[in-house]
Motif scaffolding. Structure first.
Motif: not given
Length: 106
Positions: A29-58
């Motif tokens: 959530l901090l990374e998403l907020k910091k990225a703003g309209k640009r957004g985050c990708t697993p390529i630019d913001n490496p993390a093991p389970r982006w899709s799982a984090y997004i699913h949980h936040l949603r």
């Protein structure tokens, strides 16, 4: 190092809610907020389970996060997701948790 914990305030169905979010979900959530309209990708913001984090936040916190599918080239061409936070979220660190500086875990 202490676990990252933040207090997030945002609207759900027209009502303002405040929730404590911890660990990797707080980091995402901090990374998403910091990225703003640009957004985050697993390529630019490496993390093991982006899709799982997004699913949980949603689904657990009911945050509005848009997914934009993008093509990428290279040795393994394909598609990747760009996640953009749509909800207006106010964040503050929980006292005694890992440090948060400039909207990012320190």
């Amino acid at each position: 190092m202490k676990r990252l914990e933040i207090i997030a305030s945002f609207n759900v169905d027209g009502n303002r809610v405040t929730r404590e979010i911890t660990g990797r979900y707080a980091w995402a959530l901090l990374e998403l907020k910091k990225a703003g309209k640009r957004g985050c990708t697993p390529i630019d913001n490496p993390a093991p389970r982006w899709s799982a984090y997004i699913h949980h936040l949603r689904h657990e916190y009911r945050l509005d996060i848009k997914t934009i599918w993008e093509a990428h080239e290279g040795l393994f061409p394909g598609m990747h997701a760009r996640y953009v936070l749509q909800s207006k979220v106010d964040l503050e660190p929980v006292e005694g948790s890992a440090e948060v500086a400039n909207g990012k875990a320190a």
